[in-house]
Design a protein around this motif. Structure first.
Motif, short mmCIF file in Angstrom:
data_model
loop_
_atom_site.label_atom_id
_atom_site.label_comp_id
_atom_site.label_asym_id
_atom_site.label_seq_id
_atom_site.Cartn_x
_atom_site.Cartn_y
_atom_site.Cartn_z
N PHE A 60 -3.16 28.06 6.74
CA PHE A 60 -3.68 26.93 7.50
C PHE A 60 -4.87 27.33 8.35
CE2 PHE A 60 -3.99 24.21 11.15
CZ PHE A 60 -3.89 22.96 10.59
N LEU B 22 -3.08 16.75 11.95
CA LEU B 22 -3.75 15.56 12.50
C LEU B 22 -4.97 15.94 13.31
CD1 LEU B 22 -0.71 13.39 13.53
CD2 LEU B 22 -2.08 13.28 11.49
N LEU C 275 -6.79 18.60 12.83
CA LEU C 275 -7.82 19.02 11.87
C LEU C 275 -8.52 17.82 11.27
CD1 LEU C 275 -9.08 21.34 10.23
CD2 LEU C 275 -7.37 20.87 8.53
N MET D 136 3.54 24.18 9.08
CA MET D 136 3.01 23.92 10.41
C MET D 136 3.53 22.59 10.93
SD MET D 136 0.75 26.38 10.88
CE MET D 136 -0.31 25.71 12.12
N TRP E 126 6.09 11.35 17.35
CA TRP E 126 6.40 11.00 15.97
C TRP E 126 7.85 11.36 15.68
CZ3 TRP E 126 2.39 8.36 14.57
CH2 TRP E 126 1.13 8.74 15.01
N THR E 127 8.51 10.49 14.94
CA THR E 127 9.86 10.83 14.48
C THR E 127 9.73 11.47 13.12
OG1 THR E 127 10.07 8.66 13.49
CG2 THR E 127 10.88 8.94 15.73
N LEU E 128 9.98 12.75 13.04
CA LEU E 128 9.67 13.50 11.83
C LEU E 128 10.94 13.88 11.09
CD1 LEU E 128 6.93 15.84 13.17
CD2 LEU E 128 6.72 13.68 12.03
N MET E 129 10.77 14.00 9.81
CA MET E 129 11.85 14.53 8.97
C MET E 129 11.39 15.86 8.40
SD MET E 129 12.95 11.22 6.83
CE MET E 129 13.70 12.27 5.62
N ALA F 131 -8.56 26.12 7.67
CA ALA F 131 -9.08 25.21 8.69
C ALA F 131 -10.44 25.69 9.18
CB ALA F 131 -8.10 25.11 9.86
N THR G 247 -14.64 13.52 13.18
CA THR G 247 -15.69 13.55 14.21
C THR G 247 -16.97 14.17 13.66
OG1 THR G 247 -13.92 13.84 15.78
CG2 THR G 247 -16.13 14.24 16.56
N ALA H 259 -8.79 14.93 12.63
CA ALA H 259 -9.61 14.31 13.68
C ALA H 259 -10.93 15.05 13.84
CB ALA H 259 -8.85 14.31 15.01
N LEU I 73 -9.02 10.42 19.31
CA LEU I 73 -8.13 10.64 18.17
C LEU I 73 -7.12 11.73 18.46
CD1 LEU I 73 -10.48 10.48 15.09
CD2 LEU I 73 -8.60 8.99 15.58
N ILE I 74 -7.63 12.86 19.02
CA ILE I 74 -6.72 13.99 19.26
C ILE I 74 -5.71 13.63 20.35
CG2 ILE I 74 -6.66 16.36 20.12
CD1 ILE I 74 -9.19 16.87 18.62
N GLN J 98 5.41 14.58 6.25
CA GLN J 98 6.28 14.83 7.39
C GLN J 98 7.24 13.68 7.66
OE1 GLN J 98 6.21 17.56 9.34
NE2 GLN J 98 4.38 18.60 8.62
N LEU J 99 6.94 12.50 7.15
CA LEU J 99 7.90 11.41 7.29
C LEU J 99 8.79 11.27 6.07
CD1 LEU J 99 5.62 8.69 8.87
CD2 LEU J 99 7.22 10.17 10.02
N TYR K 220 -3.10 11.48 18.76
CA TYR K 220 -2.23 12.24 17.86
C TYR K 220 -1.27 13.12 18.63
CZ TYR K 220 -5.04 11.00 13.83
OH TYR K 220 -5.66 10.34 12.83
N VAL K 221 -1.74 13.72 19.72
CA VAL K 221 -0.90 14.70 20.41
C VAL K 221 0.14 14.00 21.28
CG1 VAL K 221 -0.95 16.52 22.13
CG2 VAL K 221 -2.57 16.54 20.28
N VAL L 67 -18.65 11.58 11.71
CA VAL L 67 -19.30 10.57 12.56
C VAL L 67 -20.63 11.10 13.08
CG1 VAL L 67 -19.11 9.37 14.75
CG2 VAL L 67 -17.23 9.35 13.20
N ILE L 68 -20.63 12.37 13.51
CA ILE L 68 -21.89 12.97 13.98
C ILE L 68 -22.94 12.93 12.87
CG2 ILE L 68 -22.96 15.11 14.74
CD1 ILE L 68 -20.47 15.82 16.17
N ILE M 202 -14.98 9.81 20.39
CA ILE M 202 -14.09 9.43 19.28
C ILE M 202 -13.10 10.55 18.97
CG2 ILE M 202 -14.05 9.06 16.80
CD1 ILE M 202 -16.35 7.30 17.02
N GLY M 203 -13.61 11.79 18.92
CA GLY M 203 -12.74 12.91 18.58
C GLY M 203 -11.67 13.13 19.64
N ASP N 265 0.99 18.07 14.20
CA ASP N 265 -0.11 17.94 15.15
C ASP N 265 -1.34 18.70 14.69
OD1 ASP N 265 1.50 16.43 16.66
OD2 ASP N 265 2.06 18.00 18.07
N ALA O 136 -19.54 10.70 19.36
CA ALA O 136 -18.61 11.38 18.46
C ALA O 136 -17.59 12.19 19.24
CB ALA O 136 -19.38 12.29 17.51
N ALA O 137 -18.00 12.78 20.37
CA ALA O 137 -17.05 13.54 21.18
C ALA O 137 -15.99 12.60 21.76
CB ALA O 137 -17.78 14.26 22.30
#
Lengths: 190, 100
Positions: free
Chosen positions: A8, B8, B10, B2, A115-118, A12, B16, B12, A106-107, B52-53, A110-111, B19-20, A102-103, B5, A99-100
């Motif tokens: 990852f 998600l 990544l 992982m 979330w209810t996860l399985m 990433a 972004t 996001a 979003l983060i 994940q769901l 998300y954080v 968008v830039i 927006i980012g 989060d 853009a900053a």
């Protein structure tokens, strides 16, 4: 478990870096090749999420199809050689702020959301199950997607191969058949 | 595996960056590529939720989104080529026929 984390982080960094190169490179061909690395990296993430079918489809459609189409678009819309394939950037400061915002939004969403996860068993989503679902529950969207692709092929050919100013040179008027090299001549004449 | 989060976050970050690119670049093809990047980030979000769901429908949705993205790529590039043949440029600041 640890291998997932290592993969990852490595991919990433790879896809964020290549996406940044794609956005900020001045050469369009470099942008297209950076986009290739980004798309392949996203396919790796699909594979990490046990979505093998989507990963293979991503490789086939994006890296194999859309990227080649984009490269052809770059070649058909530039005059001269690739030394001229350079562009500038505009509105750097306000768009970076936008853009900053927006980012960060979003983060933050998300954080902070619970979330209810399985927990996922690996190999739960099989290709057979996906295919059966596509041909039973999602039969109508599947057919509509096929019709949409057909219509888009026809529309793209009509739009890209239409000659507004034919200028038939008194003999060969059927020149619009094989598309590639005739575009350059068309732009030179019109 | 992982936590979700990270996936998600990544997606996001990728969105972004797209968008830039859409806001700052002038070449229509680069804007097009950035739109594809944003589509990819949303697809990554869908697949991560699907994993994940424990729901398969996210992957089905990503499949159809891929179909529509392929169609959009073909038609969009055809439009860009048609604009280039009429205007001899793909600079979006110079294509201002419908702008006031």
């Amino acid at each position: 478990m640890d291998l997932f984390a290592v993969a990852f982080y490595v991919f990433a960094i790879l896809i964020i870096g290549s996406a940044a190169i794609m956005v900020f490179s001045r050469n369009i061909v470099h942008s297209a090749f950076a986009l290739m690395f980004t798309l392949a990296g996203v396919a790796v993430f699909y594979a990490l999420l046990y979505a093998g079918f989507v990963a293979v489809t991503q490789l086939l459609v994006y890296v194999g199809g859309i990227l080649v189409l984009i490269l052809f678009g770059v070649m058909l819309t530039t005059r001269g050689y690739f030394e001229k394939v350079r562009t500038r950037t505009v509105n750097l400061v306000p768009s970076t702020i936008f853009a900053a915002i927006i980012g960060l939004m979003l983060i933050a969403v998300y954080v902070t959301t619970e979330w209810t996860l399985m927990p996922l068993e690996d190999g739960e989503v099989t290709l057979t199950g996906l295919g059966e679902l596509l041909l039973t529950d999602f039969m109508l969207p599947f057919q509509v997607a096929g019709v949409l692709l057909l219509l888009c092929i026809i529309g793209a050919v009509l739009m890209a191969a239409r000659t507004r100013h034919p200028h038939p040179p008194a003999g060969k008027s059927s020149q619009e058949g094989p598309g590639g090299p005739s575009y350059g001549e068309g732009t030179g004449r019109s | 595996m992982m936590e979700m989060d990270w996936y998600l976050g990544l997606s996001a970050v990728l969105f972004t960056i797209g968008v830039i690119g859409v806001l700052t670049r002038k070449n229509a093809i680069v804007i097009f590529m950035c739109a594809e990047l944003m589509l990819n980030s949303v697809n990554l979000t869908l697949v991560s939720f699907s994993a994940q769901l424990g729901d398969v429908h996210g992957q089905i949705l990503v499949f159809f989104a891929l179909c529509v993205a392929a169609a959009e790529a073909a038609v969009g590039l055809a439009i860009i080529i048609a604009i280039y043949r009429n205007n001899l440029t793909v600079d979006v600041t110079k294509i201002n026929l419908l702008r006031w």
